[in-house]
Design a protein around this motif. Structure first.
Motif, mmCIF file in Angstrom:
data_model
loop_
_atom_site.group_PDB
_atom_site.id
_atom_site.type_symbol
_atom_site.label_atom_id
_atom_site.label_comp_id
_atom_site.label_asym_id
_atom_site.label_seq_id
_atom_site.Cartn_x
_atom_site.Cartn_y
_atom_site.Cartn_z
ATOM 1 N N THR A 138 0.837 -1.213 0.000
ATOM 2 C CA THR A 138 0.000 0.000 0.000
ATOM 3 C C THR A 138 0.867 1.256 0.000
ATOM 4 O OG1 THR A 138 -1.633 -1.247 1.242
ATOM 5 C CG2 THR A 138 -1.967 1.117 1.123
ATOM 6 N N VAL A 161 -1.541 10.872 7.829
ATOM 7 C CA VAL A 161 -2.368 10.647 9.014
ATOM 8 C C VAL A 161 -2.555 9.136 9.157
ATOM 9 C CG1 VAL A 161 -4.439 11.291 10.288
ATOM 10 C CG2 VAL A 161 -3.550 12.821 8.516
ATOM 11 N N GLY A 162 -2.001 8.582 10.232
ATOM 12 C CA GLY A 162 -1.983 7.121 10.440
ATOM 13 C C GLY A 162 -0.546 6.660 10.518
ATOM 14 N N ARG A 163 -0.257 5.807 11.493
ATOM 15 C CA ARG A 163 1.139 5.389 11.697
ATOM 16 C C ARG A 163 1.269 3.874 11.703
ATOM 17 N NH1 ARG A 163 2.065 3.437 17.545
ATOM 18 N NH2 ARG A 163 -0.132 3.102 17.942
ATOM 19 N N ILE A 166 2.020 -1.133 8.168
ATOM 20 C CA ILE A 166 1.908 -1.478 6.747
ATOM 21 C C ILE A 166 1.559 -0.285 5.859
ATOM 22 C CG2 ILE A 166 1.402 -3.938 7.039
ATOM 23 C CD1 ILE A 166 -1.581 -3.072 6.371
ATOM 24 N N VAL A 167 1.049 0.797 6.424
ATOM 25 C CA VAL A 167 0.676 1.935 5.566
ATOM 26 C C VAL A 167 1.392 3.232 5.985
ATOM 27 C CG1 VAL A 167 -1.187 3.191 4.446
ATOM 28 C CG2 VAL A 167 -1.643 0.895 5.281
ATOM 29 N N ALA A 205 -4.612 7.792 6.015
ATOM 30 C CA ALA A 205 -4.612 6.330 6.214
ATOM 31 C C ALA A 205 -5.071 6.059 7.636
ATOM 32 C CB ALA A 205 -3.221 5.767 5.966
ATOM 33 N N GLY A 207 -8.687 4.947 8.499
ATOM 34 C CA GLY A 207 -9.701 3.917 8.698
ATOM 35 C C GLY A 207 -10.937 4.468 9.393
ATOM 36 N N ARG A 208 -11.186 5.775 9.251
ATOM 37 C CA ARG A 208 -12.409 6.402 9.791
ATOM 38 C C ARG A 208 -13.110 7.104 8.632
ATOM 39 N NH1 ARG A 208 -11.436 7.451 15.765
ATOM 40 N NH2 ARG A 208 -10.620 5.397 16.166
ATOM 41 N N ASP A 244 -11.308 8.107 3.838
ATOM 42 C CA ASP A 244 -11.138 8.846 5.095
ATOM 43 C C ASP A 244 -11.390 10.337 4.886
ATOM 44 O OD1 ASP A 244 -10.412 6.492 6.305
ATOM 45 O OD2 ASP A 244 -8.256 6.860 6.188
ATOM 46 N N VAL A 264 -6.121 4.218 -4.564
ATOM 47 C CA VAL A 264 -4.995 3.426 -4.042
ATOM 48 C C VAL A 264 -5.236 1.913 -4.215
ATOM 49 C CG1 VAL A 264 -3.640 2.910 -1.965
ATOM 50 C CG2 VAL A 264 -4.467 5.242 -2.355
ATOM 51 N N GLY A 265 -6.480 1.478 -3.989
ATOM 52 C CA GLY A 265 -6.806 0.044 -3.977
ATOM 53 C C GLY A 265 -6.284 -0.743 -5.176
#
Ligand code: NDP
Length: 299
Positions: A138, A161-163, A166-167, A205, A207-208, A244, A264-265
């Motif tokens: 990803t 945004v997101g740590r 994997i992403v 990244a 997930g909300r 998101d 992205v997918g």
């Protein structure tokens, strides 16, 4: 003015053609084995996508499915067997696994050279050290989209945004290595908007569903939305996939934005193919070197 929509699908199609030509040059096509324990619908759907994409480029894809009662020891033994099998070039453990299995520990038991998901500590360590590695798919997909956008990464403010392992983290490392000034935000970040509003490149990244609004985005920014969240449409009552970022608001502010789905997918699965090809090449080169270096055969 409305943002330019940066689709992943057409880039994915181009990359598949290139990969297909490269696979055709090999003496034997690569083999990727996917392990699916239990019946998670998301993991099953991802397996289907992988099988289709592998078929399109000539990678042999073998899905091994196991009852949810499979024990950790049994799974570890299966992975050890695949690690030792020269006919297997890539192994992927579909997540999530049932609760009694520690998925992270199982990923760590993969041979790093066959870890085409890029989740083994050796690969993550190589990535952090700026050395060639099998990077998480990803993160590679995000970077490919950033490259395709034409936005200058060198010197840009990139906010992720997101740590997650994997992403978020690997994306930050890849962008940092390309010359961006990177900031990683997480749930404990004070004043998230302060960071997102100064981003030339904003990667969400989290997930909300639809957490980032138009007002959180710098005018003209590149927005890459990694999020894949199921959301019920209040009008139709049907479920749909949303990112998101609030797309309708963001596209009025951003310069370029990736859609969900279709951003992205589609590229993530192509990066899995790319990693599998790369892993195969390295394994075969290493095997050839071993033969040449063996006493009595050699140079
Ligand atoms: P994780 O749940 O592992 O990580 C989410 C991150 O978001 C965490 O670091 C968390 O912070 C942070 N976060 C949560 N709430 C907030 C908040 N209010 N403010 C700031 N940060 C917050 O998720 P993943 O990285 O695995 O996935 C992220 C999203 O990407 C998901 O929607 C997933 O479905 C999607 N995804 C999409 C892929 C694709 O191919 N398109 C592939 C993989 C994932 P903290 O660490 O502090 O909890």
């Amino acid at each position: 003015m409305s943002a330019r929509i940066l689709e992943g699908r057409s880039i994915a199609a181009e990359m598949k053609e290139e990969l297909s030509a490269q696979v055709a040059e090999l003496e034997r096509g690569p083999t990727l084995v996917a392990l699916l324990v239990g019946d998670d619908p998301g993991a099953r759907a991802y397996s289907k996508m992988q099988a289709k994409a592998c078929g399109e480029v000539g990678i042999n894809y073998e899905l091994r499915q196991f009852d949810p009662s499979l024990s950790e020891d049994e799974l570890r033994a299966i992975i050890a067997e695949l690690n030792a099998d020269d006919a297997v070039n890539g192994i992927i453990l579909q997540m999530p696994v049932p609760e009694h299995i520690n998925g992270r520990e199982m990923q760590v038991s993969l041979a790093p050279e066959k870890d085409v998901d890029g989740v083994h500590p050796v690969n993550l360590g190589l990535l952090s050290g700026g050395q060639p590695s099998l990077a998480p798919c990803t993160a590679q997909a995000v970077v490919r989209l950033v490259e395709a956008s034409g936005v200058e990464v060198r010197g840009a403010e990139a906010v992720i945004v997101g740590r997650s392992v994997i992403v978020g983290k690997p994306t930050a490392i890849l962008l940092l290595d390309r010359g961006a000034t990177t900031t990683i935000c997480r749930s404990t970040s004070r004043d998230l908007g302060f960071h997102t509003r100064r981003a030339d490149i904003l990667v969400a990244a989290i997930g909300r569903a639809e957490m980032i609004h138009g007002a959180d985005i710098m005018p003209g920014a590149l927005v890459v939305d990694v999020g894949m969240n199921e959301s019920r449409d209040p009008e139709t009552g049907k479920f749909k996939m949303v990112g998101d970022v609030v797309f309708e608001e963001a596209k009025e502010v951003a310069g370029i934005i990736t859609p969900v789905p279709g951003g992205v997918g589609p590229l993530t699965v192509v990066m899995l193919l790319r990693n599998t090809l790369e892993a195969t090449r390295r394994q075969r080169e290493a095997a050839t070197r071993k033969l040449v270096d063996a006493p009595g055969t050699g140079a």
